[in-house]
Scaffold this motif. Structure first.
Motif, PDB file in Angstrom:
ATOM      1  N   GLY A  83      -8.575 -42.048  14.375  1.00 48.80           N
ATOM      2  CA  GLY A  83      -7.558 -40.991  14.466  1.00 48.80           C
ATOM      3  C   GLY A  83      -7.066 -40.549  13.093  1.00 48.80           C
ATOM      4  O   GLY A  83      -6.002 -39.953  12.964  1.00 48.80           O
ATOM      5  N   LYS A  84      -7.860 -40.833  12.022  1.00 43.45           N
ATOM      6  CA  LYS A  84      -7.420 -40.505  10.663  1.00 43.45           C
ATOM      7  C   LYS A  84      -8.244 -39.391  10.049  1.00 43.45           C
ATOM      8  O   LYS A  84      -9.408 -39.195  10.416  1.00 43.45           O
ATOM      9  CB  LYS A  84      -7.539 -41.741   9.769  1.00 43.45           C
ATOM     10  N   LYS A  85      -7.630 -38.720   9.072  1.00 38.15           N
ATOM     11  CA  LYS A  85      -8.380 -37.734   8.286  1.00 38.15           C
ATOM     12  C   LYS A  85      -8.936 -38.431   7.042  1.00 38.15           C
ATOM     13  O   LYS A  85      -8.314 -39.363   6.527  1.00 38.15           O
ATOM     14  CB  LYS A  85      -7.457 -36.607   7.844  1.00 38.15           C
ATOM     15  N   ALA A  86     -10.065 -37.947   6.578  1.00 39.52           N
ATOM     16  CA  ALA A  86     -10.673 -38.538   5.381  1.00 39.52           C
ATOM     17  C   ALA A  86     -11.572 -37.497   4.732  1.00 39.52           C
ATOM     18  O   ALA A  86     -11.870 -36.457   5.326  1.00 39.52           O
ATOM     19  CB  ALA A  86     -11.497 -39.767   5.769  1.00 39.52           C
ATOM     20  N   MET A  87     -12.001 -37.799   3.508  1.00 34.93           N
ATOM     21  CA  MET A  87     -13.028 -36.976   2.866  1.00 34.93           C
ATOM     22  C   MET A  87     -14.357 -37.716   3.041  1.00 34.93           C
ATOM     23  O   MET A  87     -14.449 -38.902   2.724  1.00 34.93           O
ATOM     24  CB  MET A  87     -12.702 -36.812   1.377  1.00 34.93           C
ATOM     25  N   ALA A  88     -15.356 -37.035   3.592  1.00 31.21           N
ATOM     26  CA  ALA A  88     -16.682 -37.659   3.689  1.00 31.21           C
ATOM     27  C   ALA A  88     -17.317 -37.609   2.305  1.00 31.21           C
ATOM     28  O   ALA A  88     -17.388 -36.538   1.686  1.00 31.21           O
ATOM     29  CB  ALA A  88     -17.542 -36.915   4.708  1.00 31.21           C
ATOM     30  N   LEU A  89     -17.768 -38.756   1.806  1.00 32.93           N
ATOM     31  CA  LEU A  89     -18.264 -38.813   0.425  1.00 32.93           C
ATOM     32  C   LEU A  89     -19.788 -38.786   0.341  1.00 32.93           C
ATOM     33  O   LEU A  89     -20.361 -38.002  -0.410  1.00 32.93           O
ATOM     34  CB  LEU A  89     -17.760 -40.090  -0.248  1.00 32.93           C
ATOM     35  N   SER A  90     -20.430 -39.657   1.107  1.00 38.19           N
ATOM     36  CA  SER A  90     -21.887 -39.785   0.948  1.00 38.19           C
ATOM     37  C   SER A  90     -22.482 -40.546   2.118  1.00 38.19           C
ATOM     38  O   SER A  90     -21.763 -41.117   2.935  1.00 38.19           O
ATOM     39  CB  SER A  90     -22.199 -40.532  -0.361  1.00 38.19           C
ATOM     40  N   ILE A  91     -23.797 -40.547   2.145  1.00 37.59           N
ATOM     41  CA  ILE A  91     -24.539 -41.327   3.152  1.00 37.59           C
ATOM     42  C   ILE A  91     -25.049 -42.595   2.453  1.00 37.59           C
ATOM     43  O   ILE A  91     -25.741 -42.514   1.440  1.00 37.59           O
ATOM     44  CB  ILE A  91     -25.746 -40.525   3.692  1.00 37.59           C
ATOM     45  N   ASP A 118     -35.483 -50.124   9.008  1.00 34.02           N
ATOM     46  CA  ASP A 118     -34.295 -49.552   8.376  1.00 34.02           C
ATOM     47  C   ASP A 118     -34.375 -48.062   8.119  1.00 34.02           C
ATOM     48  O   ASP A 118     -33.407 -47.458   7.681  1.00 34.02           O
ATOM     49  CB  ASP A 118     -34.040 -50.249   7.020  1.00 34.02           C
ATOM     50  N   GLY A 119     -35.526 -47.473   8.325  1.00 33.96           N
ATOM     51  CA  GLY A 119     -35.653 -46.037   8.095  1.00 33.96           C
ATOM     52  C   GLY A 119     -35.569 -45.644   6.637  1.00 33.96           C
ATOM     53  O   GLY A 119     -35.224 -44.503   6.313  1.00 33.96           O
ATOM     54  N   GLU A 120     -35.923 -46.579   5.737  1.00 35.17           N
ATOM     55  CA  GLU A 120     -35.732 -46.252   4.315  1.00 35.17           C
ATOM     56  C   GLU A 120     -36.633 -45.105   3.851  1.00 35.17           C
ATOM     57  O   GLU A 120     -36.260 -44.364   2.942  1.00 35.17           O
ATOM     58  CB  GLU A 120     -35.853 -47.469   3.384  1.00 35.17           C
ATOM     59  N   ALA A 121     -37.756 -44.920   4.525  1.00 36.95           N
ATOM     60  CA  ALA A 121     -38.665 -43.838   4.114  1.00 36.95           C
ATOM     61  C   ALA A 121     -38.058 -42.453   4.387  1.00 36.95           C
ATOM     62  O   ALA A 121     -38.544 -41.456   3.850  1.00 36.95           O
ATOM     63  CB  ALA A 121     -39.997 -43.969   4.854  1.00 36.95           C
ATOM     64  N   PHE A 122     -37.013 -42.408   5.200  1.00 36.70           N
ATOM     65  CA  PHE A 122     -36.466 -41.102   5.597  1.00 36.70           C
ATOM     66  C   PHE A 122     -35.049 -40.850   5.077  1.00 36.70           C
ATOM     67  O   PHE A 122     -34.458 -39.815   5.392  1.00 36.70           O
ATOM     68  CB  PHE A 122     -36.485 -40.978   7.132  1.00 36.70           C
ATOM     69  N   ILE A 123     -34.518 -41.789   4.292  1.00 44.73           N
ATOM     70  CA  ILE A 123     -33.110 -41.646   3.893  1.00 44.73           C
ATOM     71  C   ILE A 123     -32.898 -40.410   2.995  1.00 44.73           C
ATOM     72  O   ILE A 123     -31.891 -39.714   3.116  1.00 44.73           O
ATOM     73  CB  ILE A 123     -32.559 -42.954   3.239  1.00 44.73           C
ATOM     74  N   ASP A 124     -33.854 -40.126   2.131  1.00 45.72           N
ATOM     75  CA  ASP A 124     -33.685 -38.953   1.260  1.00 45.72           C
ATOM     76  C   ASP A 124     -33.677 -37.667   2.086  1.00 45.72           C
ATOM     77  O   ASP A 124     -32.869 -36.770   1.860  1.00 45.72           O
ATOM     78  CB  ASP A 124     -34.791 -38.880   0.199  1.00 45.72           C
ATOM     79  N   ASP A 153     -27.217 -46.240   2.109  1.00 49.75           N
ATOM     80  CA  ASP A 153     -28.642 -46.509   2.338  1.00 49.75           C
ATOM     81  C   ASP A 153     -28.943 -46.895   3.782  1.00 49.75           C
ATOM     82  O   ASP A 153     -30.079 -46.746   4.247  1.00 49.75           O
ATOM     83  CB  ASP A 153     -29.142 -47.631   1.412  1.00 49.75           C
ATOM     84  N   ASP A 154     -27.931 -47.430   4.500  1.00 51.94           N
ATOM     85  CA  ASP A 154     -28.153 -47.802   5.912  1.00 51.94           C
ATOM     86  C   ASP A 154     -27.672 -46.702   6.866  1.00 51.94           C
ATOM     87  O   ASP A 154     -27.433 -46.970   8.041  1.00 51.94           O
ATOM     88  CB  ASP A 154     -27.455 -49.129   6.240  1.00 51.94           C
ATOM     89  N   TYR A 155     -27.537 -45.482   6.351  1.00 54.08           N
ATOM     90  CA  TYR A 155     -27.159 -44.290   7.134  1.00 54.08           C
ATOM     91  C   TYR A 155     -25.681 -44.282   7.562  1.00 54.08           C
ATOM     92  O   TYR A 155     -25.275 -43.425   8.343  1.00 54.08           O
ATOM     93  CB  TYR A 155     -28.055 -44.114   8.374  1.00 54.08           C
ATOM     94  N   ALA A 156     -24.885 -45.264   7.077  1.00 53.95           N
ATOM     95  CA  ALA A 156     -23.444 -45.225   7.346  1.00 53.95           C
ATOM     96  C   ALA A 156     -22.826 -44.091   6.530  1.00 53.95           C
ATOM     97  O   ALA A 156     -23.413 -43.624   5.537  1.00 53.95           O
ATOM     98  CB  ALA A 156     -22.810 -46.563   6.977  1.00 53.95           C
ATOM     99  N   LEU A 157     -21.633 -43.670   6.948  1.00 56.23           N
ATOM    100  CA  LEU A 157     -20.945 -42.582   6.231  1.00 56.23           C
ATOM    101  C   LEU A 157     -19.818 -43.178   5.389  1.00 56.23           C
ATOM    102  O   LEU A 157     -18.952 -43.901   5.907  1.00 56.23           O
ATOM    103  CB  LEU A 157     -20.373 -41.585   7.249  1.00 56.23           C
ATOM    104  N   ARG A 158     -19.875 -42.900   4.087  1.00 52.47           N
ATOM    105  CA  ARG A 158     -18.833 -43.371   3.172  1.00 52.47           C
ATOM    106  C   ARG A 158     -17.672 -42.387   3.200  1.00 52.47           C
ATOM    107  O   ARG A 158     -17.864 -41.165   3.075  1.00 52.47           O
ATOM    108  CB  ARG A 158     -19.407 -43.447   1.752  1.00 52.47           C
ATOM    109  N   LEU A 159     -16.447 -42.924   3.376  1.00 48.87           N
ATOM    110  CA  LEU A 159     -15.264 -42.068   3.511  1.00 48.87           C
ATOM    111  C   LEU A 159     -14.194 -42.460   2.500  1.00 48.87           C
ATOM    112  O   LEU A 159     -14.080 -43.636   2.141  1.00 48.87           O
ATOM    113  CB  LEU A 159     -14.658 -42.253   4.913  1.00 48.87           C
TER     114      LEU A 159
END
Ligand code: BTN
Length: 246
Positions: free
Chosen positions: A211-219, A186-192, A221-227
């Motif tokens: 095709g949408k606009k959004a505000m990127a909020l955070s990364i 999972d790459g947890e050692a490198f998430i920070d 723990d699984d490296y997905a991007l929260r929008l």
């Protein structure tokens, strides 16, 4: 050219290739070993993400590494984030500061794209799962085609630093070996470290696949991007491409 590295898997160099990813995948299907690296001085058919081509003239670093990771295939795409971290660290080892990551695994320097990463998976003829990490870094290119001039740059064009692709290649192999060995499933050692280096959170973005606009909020723990989309709805994206709007 790449002798003397402290590793057992082979590093092969070709002055010119069609695509190091295409070639290394063919070698992987026939049983090439975990950690094998293929580097080319230029590519005639360099491939990028989403079916695009990757312009690969002499003076760049075009490197592919074969991994046979012990992880479920759905987690393998995250190895692209491992590769992005390795490129940032290798650039620093060579005296290039300030490279940062645009989610999930493009590298930017001074706001321009310096490096792209193509992570491809497949199965060997024996059925075993493999991943090829393909990394293209613009090292000394100054002549980008007109359509890339505003968005791409090289170490030399952006910093004035003259770096040999081989010097960066050696540093990159060492960093890839270090990070991939410690990545786990999972790459947890490198998430920070990834959160520190990724500059997408806090930016308004255009999300290609929706095709949408959004505000990127955070990364996550699984490296997905929260929008957060217009209207306040929040969601996470695991794959795809975003464009920074600012
Ligand atoms: C992208 O920016 O869309 C990804 C570009 C990946 C380019 C590298 S260069 C080495 C390897 N061989 C290829 O054909 N592609 C990758």
């Amino acid at each position: 050219m790449y002798e003397g590295l402290a590793r057992s898997a082979p590093v092969s160099y070709l002055e010119a290739a069609d695509s190091t990813n295409t070639r290394l995948k063919a070698m992987a299907r026939k049983g090439a070993e975990h950690g094998s690296v293929l580097i080319a001085g230029s590519q005639s058919e360099g491939r990028g993400r989403l079916g695009r081509s990757f312009i690969s003239p002499e003076g760049g670093l075009y490197l592919s590494m074969l991994l046979r990771p012990d992880m479920p295939p759905e987690k393998a795409a995250r190895l692209g984030c491992a590769a992005a971290l390795a490129v940032c660290a290798a650039l620093e080892d060579c005296g290039v500061q300030g490279a940062c990551i645009k989610w999930p695994n493009d590298l930017l320097l001074c706001g321009k794209k310096l490096c792209g990463i193509l992570c491809e998976a497949g199965h060997s003829s024996s059925g075993s799962f493999f991943v090829v990490l393909g990394i293209g870094v613009n090292v000394s290119t100054v002549d980008f085609p007109p359509e890339l001039r505003d968005i791409a740059g090289s170490v030399y064009s952006l910093t004035g630093l003259r770096l040999e692709p081989e010097q960066l290649g050696r540093a990159l192999i060492e960093q890839l070996d270090r990070i991939c060995a410690a990545w786990g499933r999972d790459g947890e050692a490198f998430i920070d470290e990834y959160r520190r280096r990724c500059i997408s959170p806090g930016k308004p973005v255009f999300v290609s696949h929706s095709g949408k606009k959004a505000m990127a909020l955070s990364i996550e723990d699984d490296y997905a991007l929260r929008l957060r989309y217009e209207g306040g709805i929040e969601d996470s994206v695991s794959f795809g491409e975003i464009f920074h709007m600012e």
